[in-house]
Design a protein around this motif. Structure first.
Motif, PDB file in Angstrom:
ATOM      1  N   TYR A  62       0.849  -1.196   0.000  1.00 17.10           N
ATOM      2  CA  TYR A  62       0.000   0.000   0.000  1.00 17.10           C
ATOM      3  C   TYR A  62       0.883   1.244   0.000  1.00 17.10           C
ATOM      4  O   TYR A  62       1.835   1.352   0.778  1.00 17.10           O
ATOM      5  CB  TYR A  62      -0.905  -0.022   1.228  1.00 17.10           C
ATOM      6  N   ARG A  63       0.580   2.189  -0.866  1.00 18.95           N
ATOM      7  CA  ARG A  63       1.388   3.404  -0.984  1.00 18.95           C
ATOM      8  C   ARG A  63       0.927   4.416   0.047  1.00 18.95           C
ATOM      9  O   ARG A  63      -0.077   5.116  -0.141  1.00 18.95           O
ATOM     10  CB  ARG A  63       1.286   3.980  -2.395  1.00 18.95           C
ATOM     11  N   LEU A 154      -0.806  -5.018   3.171  1.00 20.09           N
ATOM     12  CA  LEU A 154      -2.054  -4.280   3.362  1.00 20.09           C
ATOM     13  C   LEU A 154      -1.832  -2.959   4.089  1.00 20.09           C
ATOM     14  O   LEU A 154      -2.485  -1.958   3.788  1.00 20.09           O
ATOM     15  CB  LEU A 154      -3.043  -5.147   4.152  1.00 20.09           C
ATOM     16  N   VAL A 155      -0.929  -2.950   5.063  1.00 22.30           N
ATOM     17  CA  VAL A 155      -0.697  -1.743   5.859  1.00 22.30           C
ATOM     18  C   VAL A 155       0.274  -0.798   5.171  1.00 22.30           C
ATOM     19  O   VAL A 155       0.057   0.423   5.107  1.00 22.30           O
ATOM     20  CB  VAL A 155      -0.191  -2.125   7.266  1.00 22.30           C
ATOM     21  N   VAL A 190      14.781  -1.742  -3.030  1.00 24.13           N
ATOM     22  CA  VAL A 190      14.975  -1.301  -1.652  1.00 24.13           C
ATOM     23  C   VAL A 190      13.874  -0.330  -1.252  1.00 24.13           C
ATOM     24  O   VAL A 190      13.391  -0.351  -0.112  1.00 24.13           O
ATOM     25  CB  VAL A 190      16.363  -0.648  -1.492  1.00 24.13           C
ATOM     26  N   ILE A 191      13.444   0.511  -2.183  1.00 26.86           N
ATOM     27  CA  ILE A 191      12.363   1.457  -1.884  1.00 26.86           C
ATOM     28  C   ILE A 191      11.065   0.715  -1.603  1.00 26.86           C
ATOM     29  O   ILE A 191      10.336   1.050  -0.665  1.00 26.86           O
ATOM     30  CB  ILE A 191      12.180   2.439  -3.056  1.00 26.86           C
ATOM     31  N   GLU A 192      10.761  -0.300  -2.412  1.00 27.58           N
ATOM     32  CA  GLU A 192       9.537  -1.069  -2.177  1.00 27.58           C
ATOM     33  C   GLU A 192       9.617  -1.820  -0.855  1.00 27.58           C
ATOM     34  O   GLU A 192       8.635  -1.889  -0.113  1.00 27.58           O
ATOM     35  CB  GLU A 192       9.303  -2.054  -3.323  1.00 27.58           C
ATOM     36  N   PHE A 198       5.547  -3.008   8.931  1.00 25.30           N
ATOM     37  CA  PHE A 198       4.654  -3.608   9.944  1.00 25.30           C
ATOM     38  C   PHE A 198       3.993  -4.867   9.410  1.00 25.30           C
ATOM     39  O   PHE A 198       3.394  -4.854   8.330  1.00 25.30           O
ATOM     40  CB  PHE A 198       3.581  -2.604  10.354  1.00 25.30           C
ATOM     41  N   PRO A 199       4.055  -5.963  10.196  1.00 22.99           N
ATOM     42  CA  PRO A 199       4.856  -6.192  11.404  1.00 22.99           C
ATOM     43  C   PRO A 199       6.227  -6.758  11.040  1.00 22.99           C
ATOM     44  O   PRO A 199       6.497  -7.010   9.863  1.00 22.99           O
ATOM     45  CB  PRO A 199       4.016  -7.218  12.162  1.00 22.99           C
ATOM     46  N   SER A 200       7.055  -6.997  12.026  1.00 22.19           N
ATOM     47  CA  SER A 200       8.400  -7.506  11.782  1.00 22.19           C
ATOM     48  C   SER A 200       8.372  -9.011  11.523  1.00 22.19           C
ATOM     49  O   SER A 200       7.971  -9.795  12.378  1.00 22.19           O
ATOM     50  CB  SER A 200       9.299  -7.210  12.988  1.00 22.19           C
TER      51      SER A 200
END
Length: 314
Positions: A62-63, A154-155, A190-192, A198-200
């Motif tokens: 999600y952006r 999703l987050v 790396v940007i994506e 969240f979460p780890s």
């Protein structure tokens, strides 16, 4: 009441009519059910693995926008981290089965075999237990990973080093919330990845492996030669998971709340797997803990766990 009598409770004992071609249940019927069960278990496990793979291959994060003065995403990016993805995957997925293997082989011996036959082969008892326990571990790990990966996409929470790798072209001012921006960073992958905070996943897998192994040792290791050896091993596993989780914060890969959520997901998945899927909690334990061996060696097509038969339960 004998186990044979218990298995007959509630079933009509009518004799076959004259000329009836039906035969009595054979000793092969419980084996056939076991083969079907093993095939279904493996198919479900493969489906879970495929679902995890599809989420990571097909899903896009999600952006999410960001506040210009948000210092929590302005940390520098570290190319080298303390616990890499490969290390946590190898240790987290291999250490618990190895502990199970060493424990069962020590308790039962490498060559001890039961009366069970699997495709004409009598597997050693340690292999039966490894299949039952490690199989549950793998399924629980797949469920946990599916929950974690789904939440990540999703987050779309931004990692602490997001601004450093994104390098947005938008000129920020004050407390402005920026949604329409373009990343000028050189590495798109790396940007994506910086949108999946969240979460780890490291915390989830490390705590899942640690809690599952701790509960296994508590249930199966009964050696009285030392009062603290078993609990020291359990503490070491939890500390190792704790270190892995904290390293994700110090490496600027996650916020503290990401690590907390991942640890809770992994720990809950381990508890649910042990309590509801395995026989380690005693809910589904048969005599000697050998559900596989007991099912294979039952001569009747009606399988009743030994624990239920001893208490005359239907």
């Amino acid at each position: 009441m004998s186990p044979a009598a218990v298995m007959a409770v509630g079933e009509p004992q009518s004799q076959p009519a004259q000329g009836d071609a039906r035969v009595q249940p054979s000793a092969m019927e419980p084996k056939a059910r076991l083969y079907r069960r093993m095939a279904l278990d493996m198919a479900c496990t493969a489906a879970l693995g495929l679902a995890v793979l599809l989420v990571n291959v097909l899903a896009r994060p999600y952006r999410r926008g960001f506040f210009c003065d948000d210092d929590s995403i302005g940390y520098p990016y570290k190319a080298r981290v303390q616990v890499s993805d490969t290390v946590v995957a190898v240790v987290g997925l291999l250490l618990p089965p190895l502990v199970v293997l060493a424990t069962e082989a020590t308790r039962r011996g490498w060559s001890a075999r039961g009366d069970a036959e699997l495709l004409g082969w009598r597997p050693p008892l340690w292999l039966c237990r490894l299949y039952c326990v490690a199989g549950v571990f793998v399924v629980g790990a797949a469920f946990s990973q599916l929950v974690v990966d789904s939440a990540k996409y999703l987050v779309g929470r931004l990692r602490p080093h997001f601004l450093d790798v994104c390098q947005p072209t938008h000129v920020c001012s004050g407390h402005e919330y920026v949604v329409d921006y373009t990343c000028s960073g050189p590495d798109a992958a790396v940007i994506e990845e910086a949108r999946l905070s969240f979460p780890s996943g490291h915390a989830a897998l490390s705590f899942y492996a640690a809690v599952f192994t701790v509960m296994y040792l508590q249930a199966e290791v009964t050696w009285t030669g030392s009062l603290v050896l078993k609990h020291s091993l359990q503490a070491a596993l939890v500390i190792l998971a704790w270190y892995t989780a904290l390293s994700r914060v110090t490496d600027h890969m996650h916020h503290w709340s990401d690590v907390l959520a991942g640890g809770c997901i992994g720990s809950l998945a381990a508890v649910l797997a042990v309590v509801f899927m395995s026989d380690l909690s005693g809910r589904r334990r048969t005599r000697g803990g050998q559900e596989l061996t007991a099912l294979l060696s039952k001569p009747s097509s009606v399988y009743v766990p030994a624990a239920r038969a001893e208490h005359a339960l239907p």
